[in-house]
Design a protein around this motif. Structure first.
Motif, PDB file in Angstrom:
ATOM      1  N   GLY A 246      58.390  24.153   5.441  1.00  0.00           N
ATOM      2  CA  GLY A 246      58.361  25.492   4.688  1.00  0.00           C
ATOM      3  C   GLY A 246      57.323  25.860   4.174  1.00  0.00           C
ATOM      4  N   ASN A 247      56.779  24.665   3.221  1.00  0.00           N
ATOM      5  CA  ASN A 247      55.630  24.813   2.524  1.00  0.00           C
ATOM      6  C   ASN A 247      54.350  25.300   3.445  1.00  0.00           C
ATOM      7  OD1 ASN A 247      55.522  23.994  -0.635  1.00  0.00           O
ATOM      8  ND2 ASN A 247      57.081  23.100   0.242  1.00  0.00           N
ATOM      9  N   GLY A 248      54.408  24.436   4.370  1.00  0.00           N
ATOM     10  CA  GLY A 248      53.036  24.694   5.095  1.00  0.00           C
ATOM     11  C   GLY A 248      52.950  25.906   5.928  1.00  0.00           C
ATOM     12  N   THR A 249      54.349  26.367   6.583  1.00  0.00           N
ATOM     13  CA  THR A 249      54.127  27.517   7.376  1.00  0.00           C
ATOM     14  C   THR A 249      53.935  28.692   6.353  1.00  0.00           C
ATOM     15  OG1 THR A 249      56.518  27.634   7.259  1.00  0.00           O
ATOM     16  CG2 THR A 249      55.545  26.743   9.283  1.00  0.00           C
ATOM     17  N   PHE A 250      54.583  28.720   5.116  1.00  0.00           N
ATOM     18  CA  PHE A 250      54.494  29.931   4.252  1.00  0.00           C
ATOM     19  C   PHE A 250      52.986  29.888   3.551  1.00  0.00           C
ATOM     20  CE2 PHE A 250      54.575  31.411  -0.079  1.00  0.00           C
ATOM     21  CZ  PHE A 250      55.177  32.571   0.000  1.00  0.00           C
ATOM     22  N   ALA A 251      52.559  28.821   3.382  1.00  0.00           N
ATOM     23  CA  ALA A 251      50.857  28.851   2.791  1.00  0.00           C
ATOM     24  C   ALA A 251      49.926  29.335   3.846  1.00  0.00           C
ATOM     25  CB  ALA A 251      50.521  27.396   2.235  1.00  0.00           C
ATOM     26  N   VAL A 252      50.221  28.774   4.956  1.00  0.00           N
ATOM     27  CA  VAL A 252      49.175  28.991   6.123  1.00  0.00           C
ATOM     28  C   VAL A 252      49.482  30.536   6.579  1.00  0.00           C
ATOM     29  CG1 VAL A 252      48.333  28.669   8.446  1.00  0.00           C
ATOM     30  CG2 VAL A 252      48.980  26.821   6.969  1.00  0.00           C
ATOM     31  N   GLY A 253      50.587  31.008   6.947  1.00  0.00           N
ATOM     32  CA  GLY A 253      50.975  32.317   7.015  1.00  0.00           C
ATOM     33  C   GLY A 253      50.532  33.437   6.304  1.00  0.00           C
ATOM     34  N   LEU A 254      50.879  33.136   4.857  1.00  0.00           N
ATOM     35  CA  LEU A 254      50.463  34.433   3.888  1.00  0.00           C
ATOM     36  C   LEU A 254      49.330  34.200   3.683  1.00  0.00           C
ATOM     37  CD1 LEU A 254      51.497  36.370   2.192  1.00  0.00           C
ATOM     38  CD2 LEU A 254      51.939  34.739   0.338  1.00  0.00           C
ATOM     39  N   SER A 255      48.337  32.996   3.578  1.00  0.00           N
ATOM     40  CA  SER A 255      46.917  33.031   3.395  1.00  0.00           C
ATOM     41  C   SER A 255      46.368  33.649   4.836  1.00  0.00           C
ATOM     42  CB  SER A 255      46.549  31.350   3.388  1.00  0.00           C
ATOM     43  OG  SER A 255      46.936  30.671   2.303  1.00  0.00           O
ATOM     44  N   ALA A 256      46.696  33.385   5.881  1.00  0.00           N
ATOM     45  CA  ALA A 256      45.955  34.376   7.144  1.00  0.00           C
ATOM     46  C   ALA A 256      46.283  35.683   6.915  1.00  0.00           C
ATOM     47  CB  ALA A 256      46.862  33.585   8.339  1.00  0.00           C
ATOM     48  N   VAL A 257      47.259  36.138   6.614  1.00  0.00           N
ATOM     49  CA  VAL A 257      47.591  37.633   6.501  1.00  0.00           C
ATOM     50  C   VAL A 257      46.483  38.314   5.356  1.00  0.00           C
ATOM     51  CG1 VAL A 257      48.996  39.458   5.661  1.00  0.00           C
ATOM     52  CG2 VAL A 257      49.890  37.549   7.406  1.00  0.00           C
ATOM     53  N   LEU A 258      46.506  37.569   4.166  1.00  0.00           N
ATOM     54  CA  LEU A 258      45.753  38.018   2.854  1.00  0.00           C
ATOM     55  C   LEU A 258      44.145  37.746   3.351  1.00  0.00           C
ATOM     56  CD1 LEU A 258      47.932  36.872  -0.048  1.00  0.00           C
ATOM     57  CD2 LEU A 258      47.986  39.057   0.959  1.00  0.00           C
ATOM     58  N   VAL A 259      43.979  36.716   4.097  1.00  0.00           N
ATOM     59  CA  VAL A 259      42.573  36.575   4.091  1.00  0.00           C
ATOM     60  C   VAL A 259      41.937  37.734   5.362  1.00  0.00           C
ATOM     61  CG1 VAL A 259      40.749  35.122   5.267  1.00  0.00           C
ATOM     62  CG2 VAL A 259      42.534  33.916   3.787  1.00  0.00           C
ATOM     63  N   ALA A 260      42.872  37.774   6.399  1.00  0.00           N
ATOM     64  CA  ALA A 260      42.633  39.252   7.165  1.00  0.00           C
ATOM     65  C   ALA A 260      42.629  40.362   6.436  1.00  0.00           C
ATOM     66  CB  ALA A 260      43.833  38.984   8.281  1.00  0.00           C
TER      67      ALA A 260
ATOM     68  N   PRO B   4      38.284  40.651  16.112  1.00  0.00           N
ATOM     69  CA  PRO B   4      39.345  39.655  16.622  1.00  0.00           C
ATOM     70  C   PRO B   4      39.843  38.674  15.743  1.00  0.00           C
ATOM     71  CG  PRO B   4      37.377  40.161  18.173  1.00  0.00           C
ATOM     72  CD  PRO B   4      36.923  40.537  16.621  1.00  0.00           C
ATOM     73  N   TRP B   5      39.243  38.285  14.948  1.00  0.00           N
ATOM     74  CA  TRP B   5      39.505  37.149  13.730  1.00  0.00           C
ATOM     75  C   TRP B   5      40.420  37.842  12.938  1.00  0.00           C
ATOM     76  CZ3 TRP B   5      39.284  32.346  14.887  1.00  0.00           C
ATOM     77  CH2 TRP B   5      38.016  31.857  15.498  1.00  0.00           C
ATOM     78  N   VAL B   6      40.266  39.194  12.585  1.00  0.00           N
ATOM     79  CA  VAL B   6      41.228  39.770  11.616  1.00  0.00           C
ATOM     80  C   VAL B   6      42.389  40.014  12.262  1.00  0.00           C
ATOM     81  CG1 VAL B   6      41.477  41.999  10.434  1.00  0.00           C
ATOM     82  CG2 VAL B   6      39.229  40.879  10.085  1.00  0.00           C
ATOM     83  N   LEU B   7      42.404  40.632  13.482  1.00  0.00           N
ATOM     84  CA  LEU B   7      43.523  40.757  14.310  1.00  0.00           C
ATOM     85  C   LEU B   7      44.522  39.146  14.541  1.00  0.00           C
ATOM     86  CD1 LEU B   7      42.327  43.092  17.025  1.00  0.00           C
ATOM     87  CD2 LEU B   7      43.598  43.674  14.945  1.00  0.00           C
ATOM     88  N   ALA B   8      43.815  38.267  14.851  1.00  0.00           N
ATOM     89  CA  ALA B   8      44.260  36.950  14.876  1.00  0.00           C
ATOM     90  C   ALA B   8      44.960  36.539  13.617  1.00  0.00           C
ATOM     91  CB  ALA B   8      43.239  35.955  15.268  1.00  0.00           C
TER      92      ALA B   8
ATOM     93  N   LEU C   8      46.211  38.449  11.033  1.00  0.00           N
ATOM     94  CA  LEU C   8      47.307  39.334  11.123  1.00  0.00           C
ATOM     95  C   LEU C   8      48.319  38.951  11.886  1.00  0.00           C
ATOM     96  CD1 LEU C   8      45.787  42.803  10.575  1.00  0.00           C
ATOM     97  CD2 LEU C   8      46.598  41.211   8.714  1.00  0.00           C
ATOM     98  N   ILE C   9      48.214  38.764  13.138  1.00  0.00           N
ATOM     99  CA  ILE C   9      49.228  38.333  13.957  1.00  0.00           C
ATOM    100  C   ILE C   9      49.756  37.007  13.872  1.00  0.00           C
ATOM    101  CG2 ILE C   9      49.987  38.334  16.508  1.00  0.00           C
ATOM    102  CD1 ILE C   9      47.843  40.426  17.224  1.00  0.00           C
ATOM    103  N   GLY C  10      49.007  36.068  13.707  1.00  0.00           N
ATOM    104  CA  GLY C  10      49.195  34.627  13.526  1.00  0.00           C
ATOM    105  C   GLY C  10      49.840  34.560  12.220  1.00  0.00           C
ATOM    106  N   GLY C  11      49.639  35.115  11.092  1.00  0.00           N
ATOM    107  CA  GLY C  11      50.168  34.865   9.794  1.00  0.00           C
ATOM    108  C   GLY C  11      51.496  35.527  10.012  1.00  0.00           C
ATOM    109  N   VAL C  12      51.668  36.687  10.494  1.00  0.00           N
ATOM    110  CA  VAL C  12      53.132  37.263  10.526  1.00  0.00           C
ATOM    111  C   VAL C  12      53.950  36.357  11.610  1.00  0.00           C
ATOM    112  CG1 VAL C  12      54.496  39.076  11.814  1.00  0.00           C
ATOM    113  CG2 VAL C  12      52.403  39.680  10.346  1.00  0.00           C
ATOM    114  N   LEU C  13      53.565  35.799  12.591  1.00  0.00           N
ATOM    115  CA  LEU C  13      54.261  34.877  13.247  1.00  0.00           C
ATOM    116  C   LEU C  13      54.718  33.745  12.541  1.00  0.00           C
ATOM    117  CD1 LEU C  13      52.534  35.152  16.759  1.00  0.00           C
ATOM    118  CD2 LEU C  13      54.769  36.052  16.220  1.00  0.00           C
ATOM    119  N   LEU C  14      53.972  33.179  11.686  1.00  0.00           N
ATOM    120  CA  LEU C  14      54.203  31.704  10.875  1.00  0.00           C
ATOM    121  C   LEU C  14      55.167  32.141   9.734  1.00  0.00           C
ATOM    122  CD1 LEU C  14      50.546  30.380  10.561  1.00  0.00           C
ATOM    123  CD2 LEU C  14      52.706  29.215  11.612  1.00  0.00           C
TER     124      LEU C  14
END
Length: 555
Positions: A194-208, A226-230, A232-238
């Protein structure tokens, strides 16, 4: 002391950015330096959004006061290291960003546990008042920082980090010797997935979102990167995977069962909506004042950061008056009336700002800011008290962290959305307007087109950093000295750039404030469904059982 120090640091750095950029010799108009500016602003929020739930959970497991005291220490050490930046240029900026991230880690430990400690210490009939005082201290720090930042930055840019050191030392010692942990402790297993998916997912969205605000491939912004889109999409999935994990584990990091408590669910929904509406407001007002209104009224660009902080004080005053009062009254009459009414006033202040001209009469601007502060003060303390009083005592740390996550995430998302709306509006009209205006005053057409073709975000942030972008660019292209004296006076004066940008900027402001007003009124409607708002006896509240057993989880 903790929330004052943490919020003071955020705003004092914002208003001191012009002095910091000059001090580390960083070109404010270079497109490659936009990332440094954005990370100085948003990096702190990103770390707090990601970590605040985890450190709140640690408080429930190992003791809230212990984690809180460690946060004071980490925050103070990072403040000391920030002031000893030995580098220049981009390397100096990376030094500051890195220690700001550590500072945010300390701030997360403070903000995640401060409200839980107060909820433990005060009976339910006094929590609104206690949390009202706590939030007033936070907002007072935010807007005192706007004024103090201008004063200290005029002396030495490093002093904006020194100011936290004595407060941090006193707070660390005071908390260590005086605070007693009277909350419950509930040791449990760490939810690593839970910690891992939340931290990586939210970080990916906010960094994007952060990189989406930067120019890319000839576009004014980077949303096609493409990195921004990746991200956002990857962060939402996580984050979707995170929700699935939290519904199945026995000891989740993010206690989703708390959303079955009506006051907790609607309180956090409105908190997210309020942060989404408010988060970008401070930045829009700073740019409005520093880039347009103050220069039009004869203030030099170098002095605009200080005066912007002073002119925004009515917002603080409104919050300081209404925060403790509404918190105390909500203890007696319940949270719904004050939280809902406050959010309505908050939304109406944005409606008023929509109709305010760019070159406004200050008394009307001050009245709308005061109304905005009164509305948010009426809302904040009763809402927080309702959230914290509704949850079982054992979950107060994680509940406080979840509340802070919704607030910080809403603010970060708001900055990204509002800046995007503003930059897209400027990109549609500013290049042509800038080129035509420069050429009309004798600037060679080729140079005028080069300057007009620069990303609008550069000019926007340059004005925010206390720099006249037109004068700076003409000097960098070595054409200013060759222009007639009258043209030089006009182009480098206080009115040329503000008049140039005021039309497109105002169009963007109308969209931003309309969106904020709409979000605020929807949040007010949600607040009305929170229930009676009378604090429940959270010590007797029992959550429904988890959806799985430890044996199923281990299997």
């Amino acid at each position: 002391m903790a929330v004052f120090m943490s919020s003071l640091d955020g705003s004092i750095v914002l208003i001191s950015l012009p002095a910091i950029f000059r001090g580390i010799h960083l070109d404010p108009l270079a497109p490659s330096n936009i990332a440094f500016l954005l990370w100085m602003i948003m990096g702190y929020r990103l770390v707090q959004s990601v970590l605040v739930v985890a450190v709140g959970k640690f408080g429930d497991m190992y003791g809230r006061v212990r984690i809180y005291n460690a946060g004071f220490l980490v925050f103070t050490i990072a403040s000391v290291l920030l002031s000893f930046d030995p580098f220049r240029g981009g390397t100096a900026a990376l030094w500051l960003i890195g220690w700001r991230l550590l500072q945010a880690f300390g701030g997360s430990m403070l903000t995640a546990n401060s409200q839980a400690i107060l909820t433990d210490a005060f009976p339910k009939e006094r929590r609104g008042f206690a949390l009202g005082i706590n939030q007033v201290a936070g907002l007072a720090g935010m807007f005192i920082g706007l004024t103090a930042g201008g004063l200290l930055a005029a002396w030495d840019w490093r002093s904006v980090f020194w100011v936290n050191v004595p407060v941090g030392i006193v707070g660390t010692l005071w908390a260590y010797f005086m605070l007693r942990d009277n909350g419950e402790r509930h040791p449990s297993r760490m939810d690593w997935w839970g910690n891992g998916t939340f931290a990586v997912g939210l970080s990916a969205v906010l960094v994007a979102i952060t990189f989406g605000l930067q120019p890319y491939g000839g576009h004014a912004m980077g949303w096609t990167n493409p990195w921004v889109l990746a991200g956002l999409i990857g962060g939402v999935l996580l984050l979707a995977a995170f929700v699935g994990i939290e519904l199945r584990v026995t000891d989740p990091m993010f206690e989703l069962r708390l959303f079955k408590i009506r006051a907790f669910a609607f309180g956090n929904i409105t908190r997210f909506g309020g942060s989404l509406a408010q988060g970008g407001l401070q930045f829009m007002l700073v740019i409005w004042l520093q880039g347009i209104w103050l220069p039009l009224h004869g203030y030099s660009y170098a002095s605009t950061p200080l005066w912007a902080g002073i002119l925004m004080l009515p917002l603080t005053c409104g919050f300081l008056v209404s925060g403790p009062l509404s918190g105390a009254l909500s203890d007696r009459f319940g949270a719904r009336l004050f939280a809902t009414g406050g959010m309505v006033l908050f939304g109406l202040s944005f409606v008023g700002l929509i109709f305010l001209p760019v070159d406004f009469p200050y008394w009307l601007f001050a009245a709308l800011l005061a109304l905005n502060g009164i509305g948010m003060g009426m809302y904040s303390a009763p809402n927080s008290a309702a959230i914290m009083s509704a949850v079982p005592a054992r979950y107060r740390g994680v509940a406080s962290g979840m509340r802070a996550t919704f607030q910080n995430s809403g603010t970060s998302l708001s900055i990204g959305v509002f800046f995007s709306l503003m930059i897209s509006g400027l990109a549609a009209t500013l290049p042509h307007t800038m080129t035509a205006g420069l050429a009309a005053h004798g600037v060679p057409q080729a140079i005028a087109e080069k300057i007009g073709g620069l990303p609008p975000v550069s000019s926007l942030f340059a004005a925010m950093l206390g720099t006249n972008p037109v004068q700076y660019l003409l000097e960098s292209y070595h054409v200013l000295a060759g222009l007639p004296a009258h043209a030089q006076a006009v182009l480098t004066g206080h009115t040329f750039f503000p008049n140039l940008i005021s039309g497109p900027f105002h169009d963007g402001l109308v969209v931003v404030f309309a969106v904020s007003a709409g979000i605020s009124l929807v949040s007010a409607a949600a607040s009305a469904f929170r229930g009676t708002g009378v604090a429940v006896d959270s010590e007797k509240t029992v959550l429904p059982a988890a959806s799985t057993t430890p044996e199923k989880e281990n299997a």
